[in-house]
Scaffold this motif. Structure first.
Motif, PDB file in Angstrom:
ATOM      1  N   PRO A 186       8.410  10.486  -8.312  1.00 35.76           N
ATOM      2  CA  PRO A 186       6.914   9.456  -7.828  1.00 35.76           C
ATOM      3  C   PRO A 186       6.662   8.882  -7.105  1.00 35.76           C
ATOM      4  O   PRO A 186       5.215   8.705  -5.854  1.00 35.76           O
ATOM      5  CB  PRO A 186       6.980  10.461  -9.008  1.00 35.76           C
ATOM      6  CG  PRO A 186       7.367  11.002  -9.766  1.00 35.76           C
ATOM      7  CD  PRO A 186       8.696  10.386  -9.442  1.00 35.76           C
ATOM      8  N   ALA A 187       6.436   8.067  -7.527  1.00 33.28           N
ATOM      9  CA  ALA A 187       6.114   6.440  -7.590  1.00 33.28           C
ATOM     10  C   ALA A 187       6.458   5.851  -6.093  1.00 33.28           C
ATOM     11  O   ALA A 187       5.242   5.796  -4.907  1.00 33.28           O
ATOM     12  CB  ALA A 187       6.505   5.239  -7.604  1.00 33.28           C
ATOM     13  N   GLN A 188       7.593   6.781  -4.875  1.00 32.59           N
ATOM     14  CA  GLN A 188       7.686   6.586  -3.409  1.00 32.59           C
ATOM     15  C   GLN A 188       7.237   7.524  -2.685  1.00 32.59           C
ATOM     16  O   GLN A 188       5.794   7.564  -2.191  1.00 32.59           O
ATOM     17  CB  GLN A 188       8.881   6.894  -3.020  1.00 32.59           C
ATOM     18  CG  GLN A 188       9.961   5.993  -3.324  1.00 32.59           C
ATOM     19  CD  GLN A 188      11.552   6.374  -3.168  1.00 32.59           C
ATOM     20  OE1 GLN A 188      11.938   7.497  -3.860  1.00 32.59           O
ATOM     21  NE2 GLN A 188      12.348   5.806  -1.630  1.00 32.59           N
ATOM     22  N   VAL A 189       6.260   8.798  -3.113  1.00 28.49           N
ATOM     23  CA  VAL A 189       5.416   9.503  -2.815  1.00 28.49           C
ATOM     24  C   VAL A 189       4.330   9.317  -2.971  1.00 28.49           C
ATOM     25  O   VAL A 189       3.673   9.295  -2.128  1.00 28.49           O
ATOM     26  CB  VAL A 189       5.738  10.918  -3.438  1.00 28.49           C
ATOM     27  CG1 VAL A 189       5.035  12.174  -2.897  1.00 28.49           C
ATOM     28  CG2 VAL A 189       7.556  12.035  -3.164  1.00 28.49           C
ATOM     29  N   SER A 190       3.801   9.127  -3.681  1.00 30.18           N
ATOM     30  CA  SER A 190       2.671   8.416  -3.799  1.00 30.18           C
ATOM     31  C   SER A 190       1.960   7.127  -3.246  1.00 30.18           C
ATOM     32  O   SER A 190       1.234   7.693  -2.290  1.00 30.18           O
ATOM     33  CB  SER A 190       2.709   7.715  -5.292  1.00 30.18           C
ATOM     34  OG  SER A 190       1.373   7.833  -5.670  1.00 30.18           O
ATOM     35  N   SER A 191       3.134   6.159  -2.882  1.00 32.41           N
ATOM     36  CA  SER A 191       2.825   5.232  -1.872  1.00 32.41           C
ATOM     37  C   SER A 191       2.637   5.622  -0.668  1.00 32.41           C
ATOM     38  O   SER A 191       1.690   5.022   0.289  1.00 32.41           O
ATOM     39  CB  SER A 191       3.916   4.404  -2.192  1.00 32.41           C
ATOM     40  OG  SER A 191       4.417   3.601  -1.340  1.00 32.41           O
ATOM     41  N   LEU A 192       3.898   6.479  -0.182  1.00 32.33           N
ATOM     42  CA  LEU A 192       3.934   6.649   1.716  1.00 32.33           C
ATOM     43  C   LEU A 192       2.549   7.638   1.137  1.00 32.33           C
ATOM     44  O   LEU A 192       1.998   7.759   2.614  1.00 32.33           O
ATOM     45  CB  LEU A 192       5.197   7.448   1.698  1.00 32.33           C
ATOM     46  CG  LEU A 192       5.459   8.123   3.189  1.00 32.33           C
ATOM     47  CD1 LEU A 192       4.834   6.421   3.833  1.00 32.33           C
ATOM     48  CD2 LEU A 192       6.395   8.748   3.496  1.00 32.33           C
ATOM     49  N   VAL A 193       2.197   8.555   0.971  1.00 27.79           N
ATOM     50  CA  VAL A 193       1.275   9.836   0.886  1.00 27.79           C
ATOM     51  C   VAL A 193       0.118   8.845   1.039  1.00 27.79           C
ATOM     52  O   VAL A 193      -1.167   8.943   1.910  1.00 27.79           O
ATOM     53  CB  VAL A 193       1.026  10.606  -0.132  1.00 27.79           C
ATOM     54  CG1 VAL A 193       0.042  11.416  -0.112  1.00 27.79           C
ATOM     55  CG2 VAL A 193       2.119  11.982  -0.058  1.00 27.79           C
ATOM     56  N   SER A 194      -0.530   7.676  -0.129  1.00 28.39           N
ATOM     57  CA  SER A 194      -1.522   7.209  -0.428  1.00 28.39           C
ATOM     58  C   SER A 194      -1.656   6.295   1.822  1.00 28.39           C
ATOM     59  O   SER A 194      -2.851   6.144   1.472  1.00 28.39           O
ATOM     60  CB  SER A 194      -1.495   6.135  -1.150  1.00 28.39           C
ATOM     61  OG  SER A 194      -1.282   6.637  -2.488  1.00 28.39           O
ATOM     62  N   ARG A 195      -0.722   5.597   1.577  1.00 30.98           N
ATOM     63  CA  ARG A 195      -0.377   5.098   3.062  1.00 30.98           C
ATOM     64  C   ARG A 195      -0.945   5.638   4.483  1.00 30.98           C
ATOM     65  O   ARG A 195      -1.873   5.084   5.195  1.00 30.98           O
ATOM     66  CB  ARG A 195       0.704   4.072   3.097  1.00 30.98           C
ATOM     67  CG  ARG A 195       0.941   2.376   1.866  1.00 30.98           C
ATOM     68  CD  ARG A 195       2.030   1.998   2.737  1.00 30.98           C
ATOM     69  NE  ARG A 195       1.769   1.850   3.824  1.00 30.98           N
ATOM     70  CZ  ARG A 195       2.935   0.810   4.598  1.00 30.98           C
ATOM     71  NH1 ARG A 195       3.817   0.583   4.314  1.00 30.98           N
ATOM     72  NH2 ARG A 195       2.458  -0.416   5.807  1.00 30.98           N
ATOM     73  N   VAL A 196      -0.595   7.203   4.175  1.00 31.18           N
ATOM     74  CA  VAL A 196      -0.641   7.412   4.932  1.00 31.18           C
ATOM     75  C   VAL A 196      -2.233   7.812   5.457  1.00 31.18           C
ATOM     76  O   VAL A 196      -2.699   7.868   6.168  1.00 31.18           O
ATOM     77  CB  VAL A 196      -0.084   8.908   5.037  1.00 31.18           C
ATOM     78  CG1 VAL A 196      -0.652  10.373   6.455  1.00 31.18           C
ATOM     79  CG2 VAL A 196       2.016   8.373   5.084  1.00 31.18           C
ATOM     80  N   ALA A 197      -2.905   7.978   4.623  1.00 29.23           N
ATOM     81  CA  ALA A 197      -4.082   9.155   3.757  1.00 29.23           C
ATOM     82  C   ALA A 197      -4.825   7.885   4.957  1.00 29.23           C
ATOM     83  O   ALA A 197      -5.958   7.646   5.616  1.00 29.23           O
ATOM     84  CB  ALA A 197      -4.494   9.477   2.725  1.00 29.23           C
TER      85      ALA A 197
END
Length: 318
Positions: A186-197
């Motif tokens: 989850p931490a990786q997913v949250s980080s990447l999706v947040s950066r893409v946004a």
């Protein structure tokens, strides 16, 4: 009823990513039966097939026929996997209007999956976008192996962000971030999706996850919290990529829906989806991986054989 905020739409990918690893071709009528059952249940969007070659991915061989049998109204809620401008052209001629243009962040997986480098896939994207726009359609930028590659290991976030910001992807309606192997946390997913946004052009963010390591639902919820507004799932956790060693089933649609509770999803809706799911998996000889389905069938849980079942106070028990 509890409400999950922020919300995200489910796209069920059973008829594409779900089927492609089974090696079994369902006939057109059976695929239409599944698609229409899910649409009637209220599932907002479906992935109904792939333009991959039938000799390489046999379960996708009749995708064009499936597209041709669906109405224009039904096709508004349906997506087709494509990897080349020619794919878009052929699917559009059959009636499709929603295209998921997919390639991998890692060259090794793109070579194995599509037969060309990531750069070659990107170079062809403007033509794919133009064709989709010429028929009034929409096209997604879908980045497979956004977290890990079966051949190269960890994929740097900067690699994904570079693709997300590439001018050749201009005109795409959505960006799909794929945990192709189900190895992200989850931490990786949250980080990447947040950066893409935050760091790429504004468009809808879609998260596509797998449950290989048991974190499919957790990763999906992390993606939603970080900004994804559409998430992919498959009935009973069916699926996996035939060109990604180690990838197992998609995150279960039933599990995602049970966790997020959209307004249209009720106990009766779950019961109808379970019926579709169980029949399909039995037909394919595949196991039921959905914890929600297992829970919904557990009315006698905790009781010894022959004892009286517990009162079914929990409304989601079937």
């Amino acid at each position: 009823m509890y409400e999950f905020v922020p919300k995200a739409q489910l796209r069920d990918v059973t008829l594409r990513d779900g089927l492609q690893l089974t090696g079994k071709l369902l006939d057109v009528d059976r695929k239409l039966q599944v698609a229409r059952g899910l649409l009637k249940a209220g599932v907002p969007a479906l992935e109904i097939g792939s333009m991959a070659r039938g000799d390489l991915v046999p379960p996708m061989a009749n995708t064009l026929e499936v597209i041709g049998e669906l109405s224009a109204e039904e096709l508004e809620r349906c997506w087709v996997w494509v990897a080349t401008p020619r794919h878009v052209e052929k699917a559009a001629a059959a009636g499709a209007r929603n295209f998921q243009y997919c390639f991998s962040a890692s060259d090794s997986h793109n070579e194995a999956n599509i037969g060309r480098t990531t750069e070659a896939s990107l170079a062809a994207m403007p033509d794919a976008v133009q064709i989709s726009q010429s028929v009034g359609g929409q096209i997604e930028l879908c980045i497979a192996t956004s977290f890990t590659c079966p051949f190269e290991g960890q994929v740097p976030q900067e690699r994904v962000l570079a693709i997300a910001n590439d001018e050749r992807a201009t005109g795409t309606s959505d960006i799909v971030i794929c945990d192709t192997l189900g190895q992200a946390v989850p931490a990786q997913v949250s980080s990447l999706v947040s950066r893409v946004a935050a760091e790429s052009p504004a468009r809808r963010i879609v998260f596509h996850g797998h449950d290989t390591w048991g974190l499919g639902v957790a990763n999906t919820l992390a993606a939603i919290t970080a900004g994804a507004t559409m998430v992919d799932g498959s009935l009973g956790g069916l699926g996996g990529c035939p060109f990604a060693p180690g990838a197992s089933g998609n995150t279960s649609s039933e599990d995602i829906l049970f966790a997020t509770r959209p307004d249209w999803f009720t106990p009766d809706t779950l019961a109808g989806m379970v019926e579709i799911s169980e029949k399909l998996l039995a037909e394919l000889g595949e196991p039921m991986r959905s914890k929600t389905v297992q829970g919904a069938r557990s009315s006698q849980s905790g009781h010894s054989a022959g004892s009286t079942p517990a009162a079914r106070a929990f409304e989601w028990v079937i």
